[in-house]
Motif scaffolding. Structure first.
Motif, PDB file in Angstrom:
ATOM      1  N   MET A  13      -8.710  -1.094 -11.876  1.00 58.66           N
ATOM      2  CA  MET A  13      -9.017  -0.705 -10.550  1.00 58.66           C
ATOM      3  C   MET A  13      -7.775  -1.366  -9.298  1.00 58.66           C
ATOM      4  SD  MET A  13     -13.041  -0.924 -10.731  1.00 58.66           S
ATOM      5  CE  MET A  13     -14.047  -0.244 -12.102  1.00 58.66           C
ATOM      6  N   GLU A  14      -7.258  -2.280  -9.878  1.00 55.07           N
ATOM      7  CA  GLU A  14      -6.230  -2.605  -9.189  1.00 55.07           C
ATOM      8  C   GLU A  14      -4.841  -2.070  -9.208  1.00 55.07           C
ATOM      9  OE1 GLU A  14      -5.488  -6.794 -10.322  1.00 55.07           O
ATOM     10  OE2 GLU A  14      -7.741  -7.280 -10.101  1.00 55.07           O
ATOM     11  N   ASN A  15      -4.765  -1.099 -10.242  1.00 55.19           N
ATOM     12  CA  ASN A  15      -3.355  -0.554 -10.372  1.00 55.19           C
ATOM     13  C   ASN A  15      -3.590   1.148  -9.990  1.00 55.19           C
ATOM     14  OD1 ASN A  15      -2.168  -2.836 -11.459  1.00 55.19           O
ATOM     15  ND2 ASN A  15      -3.271  -2.480 -13.263  1.00 55.19           N
ATOM     16  N   CYS A  16      -3.474   1.088  -8.871  1.00 53.38           N
ATOM     17  CA  CYS A  16      -4.030   2.459  -8.565  1.00 53.38           C
ATOM     18  C   CYS A  16      -2.563   3.146  -7.785  1.00 53.38           C
ATOM     19  CB  CYS A  16      -4.956   2.871  -7.373  1.00 53.38           C
ATOM     20  SG  CYS A  16      -5.193   4.322  -6.625  1.00 53.38           S
ATOM     21  N   CYS A  20      -5.776   7.144  -3.808  1.00 53.66           N
ATOM     22  CA  CYS A  20      -6.818   6.670  -4.764  1.00 53.66           C
ATOM     23  C   CYS A  20      -8.115   7.446  -4.176  1.00 53.66           C
ATOM     24  CB  CYS A  20      -6.854   5.124  -4.663  1.00 53.66           C
ATOM     25  SG  CYS A  20      -5.318   4.485  -4.942  1.00 53.66           S
ATOM     26  N   LEU A  21      -8.586   8.177  -4.899  1.00 52.17           N
ATOM     27  CA  LEU A  21      -9.869   9.021  -4.605  1.00 52.17           C
ATOM     28  C   LEU A  21     -10.970   8.118  -5.131  1.00 52.17           C
ATOM     29  CD1 LEU A  21      -7.485  10.711  -4.430  1.00 52.17           C
ATOM     30  CD2 LEU A  21      -9.216  12.706  -5.117  1.00 52.17           C
ATOM     31  N   ALA A  90      -7.086   8.973  -9.420  1.00 55.07           N
ATOM     32  CA  ALA A  90      -5.481   8.790  -8.977  1.00 55.07           C
ATOM     33  C   ALA A  90      -4.632   9.324  -9.936  1.00 55.07           C
ATOM     34  CB  ALA A  90      -5.197   7.408  -8.548  1.00 55.07           C
ATOM     35  N   LYS A  91      -3.189   9.334  -9.733  1.00 55.88           N
ATOM     36  CA  LYS A  91      -2.360   9.896 -10.496  1.00 55.88           C
ATOM     37  C   LYS A  91      -2.522   8.994 -11.826  1.00 55.88           C
ATOM     38  CE  LYS A  91       0.718  11.352  -6.959  1.00 55.88           C
ATOM     39  NZ  LYS A  91       2.155  10.802  -6.375  1.00 55.88           N
ATOM     40  N   GLY A  92      -2.886   9.658 -13.135  1.00 51.51           N
ATOM     41  CA  GLY A  92      -3.149   9.175 -14.358  1.00 51.51           C
ATOM     42  C   GLY A  92      -4.582   8.526 -14.490  1.00 51.51           C
ATOM     43  N   PHE A 113      -8.487   1.728  -4.417  1.00 50.10           N
ATOM     44  CA  PHE A 113      -9.868   2.222  -4.764  1.00 50.10           C
ATOM     45  C   PHE A 113     -10.980   1.452  -3.926  1.00 50.10           C
ATOM     46  CE2 PHE A 113      -8.239   3.614  -9.137  1.00 50.10           C
ATOM     47  CZ  PHE A 113      -8.076   4.911  -8.813  1.00 50.10           C
ATOM     48  N   HIS A 114     -12.136   2.178  -3.452  1.00 52.81           N
ATOM     49  CA  HIS A 114     -13.162   1.754  -2.917  1.00 52.81           C
ATOM     50  C   HIS A 114     -13.906   1.094  -3.742  1.00 52.81           C
ATOM     51  CE1 HIS A 114     -16.214   0.956   0.387  1.00 52.81           C
ATOM     52  NE2 HIS A 114     -17.011   1.502  -0.511  1.00 52.81           N
TER      53      HIS A 114
END
Length: 386
Positions: A13-16, A20-21, A90-92, A113-114
């Motif tokens: 979740m840190e690598n967005c 980021c949706l 998100a992308k990927g 991300f939220h």
């Protein structure tokens, strides 16, 4: 479904890659209430699209929304929901998490991300797991004070005695007897009389040892949750004697779940064991904050806390569960700017602070509103004074 514990631990979740949706909504377990869930989901996806259109062209938006739209049309999924839903894209990246407690409806597009609703679940002191065992098979459950669900054991966790021991399973004694057949003929028939009691106990001990080792590796260590044994009383001492799982609590449920009338009855029995631990932990956190503040090592001022977070001074961060503070934080200086969550670049400040504390090795606990020790929605204990 994706594993919330494993994804969070792995840092997914840190690598967005922005945008980021993040989509959250309460869901329903039973018909007819669950019929409204996919409709509400589509409305939230529409809100994501409208937010994206403020900044991005249509040809970039469509690939981001396609997995959300596919999920909206998945009837099997909507027939088997829990109490809440979180979907991150998100992308990927596309992750779907069924949640055991309701969450407020939210559709946010931001540069991260939220995750505060997920942090609330992951950092909640009321979560636990149950391992149900007998001599032949296991079941795993995960729950909190409000809900309990059976979960699929991870790959690598033996589900049955045969799966665990295989060729090492003690063969039962066999004898051959003849019984009269049609026309007075006799045909040999093999009958098992079962192994000796010591052999049965040996198999059970080896089965429990294999299960204990696998559950520790694949469930207890990734989640950090207390584990409750649910089994017949005669199996308690065998399992506890062989267990090396430090997350296994001394108290056990003295019945196998198959003998109970419902999963909720199992939840009630589990909560009787977990609630004292839950209340003790929350009380200790509040007391620790009070003691720290009296020594100049505690704070609840958002502006000062934000600067201290980016400096790595925060050891423990308490966040009020029902509070949101829209805005942005400069991850370098700690300066904050208040804004509107509908803006594509805006997230929840409390959410962002929690993520930063976790990245720096601090502890984050989301606290129920009635037990929060401050009025600002936040409380910190510093590692050292300024």
């Amino acid at each position: 479904m994706n594993s919330l514990d494993k994804d969070f631990t792995a840092g997914l979740m840190e690598n967005c890659n922005p945008p980021c949706l993040s989509l959250y909504q309460p869901t329903h377990r039973n018909h007819p209430d669950n019929q409204q869930d996919p409709i509400r989901f589509k409305n939230l996806v529409k809100a994501l699209e409208e937010s994206l259109l403020q900044q991005f062209p249509s040809d970039e938006i469509q690939p981001l929304l396609e997995p959300f739209l596919a999920l909206a049309d998945d009837r099997n999924f909507w027939n088997c929901t829990h109490d809440g839903l979180a979907v991150l894209g998100a992308k990927g990246i596309f992750r779907v998490y069924k949640l055991q407690r309701p969450v407020a409806e939210l559709a946010v597009v931001a540069d991260s991300f939220h995750t505060k609703p997920l942090v609330r679940i992951l950092q909640s002191a009321d979560r636990y797991q149950i391992l149900a065992v007998n001599r032949h098979k296991i079941k795993l459950f995960e729950g909190n004070r409000d809900a309990l669900d059976e979960i699929e054991p991870a790959l690598g966790v033996p589900r049955t005695l045969t799966e665990a021991l295989g060729e090492e399973l003690t063969e039962p004694h066999q004898t051959v007897a003849s019984y009269g057949g049609v026309g007075g003929g006799h045909s040999p028939m093999h009958h098992t009389h079962g192994g000796k009691e010591s052999e049965v106990d040996s198999d059970a001990e080896r089965f429990f040892r294999a299960v204990d080792r696998a559950v520790l590796e694949h469930h207890s260590q990734p989640s950090g949750l207390p584990l409750i044994l649910a089994a017949l009383p005669e199996h308690h001492h065998i399992f506890h004697d062989v267990s090396h799982n430090s997350f296994l609590i001394p108290e056990s449920i003295d019945i196998h779940p198959d003998a109970l009338s419902s999963t909720d009855e199992l939840r009630q029995r589990a909560w009787q064991l977990i609630e004292p631990r839950y209340l003790t932990r929350l009380t200790a956190l509040v007391e620790d904050f009070g003691n720290a503040r009296s020594k100049g090592l505690g704070d609840d001022d958002l502006t000062q806390v934000a600067k201290s977070v980016v400096e790595g001074r925060v050891a423990t961060l308490l966040i009020e569960a029902s509070r949101e503070i829209p805005g942005r934080i400069n991850a370098t200086t700690g300066e904050i700017a208040f804004d509107d969550l509908e803006h594509p670049q805006v997230n929840d400040l409390l959410d962002d602070l929690g993520e930063l504390v976790l990245k720096m090795g601090g502890q984050v606990v989301v606290v129920p509103s009635e037990r929060m020790p401050t009025e600002t929605g936040i409380a910190v204990i510093y590692r050292y004074s300024d």
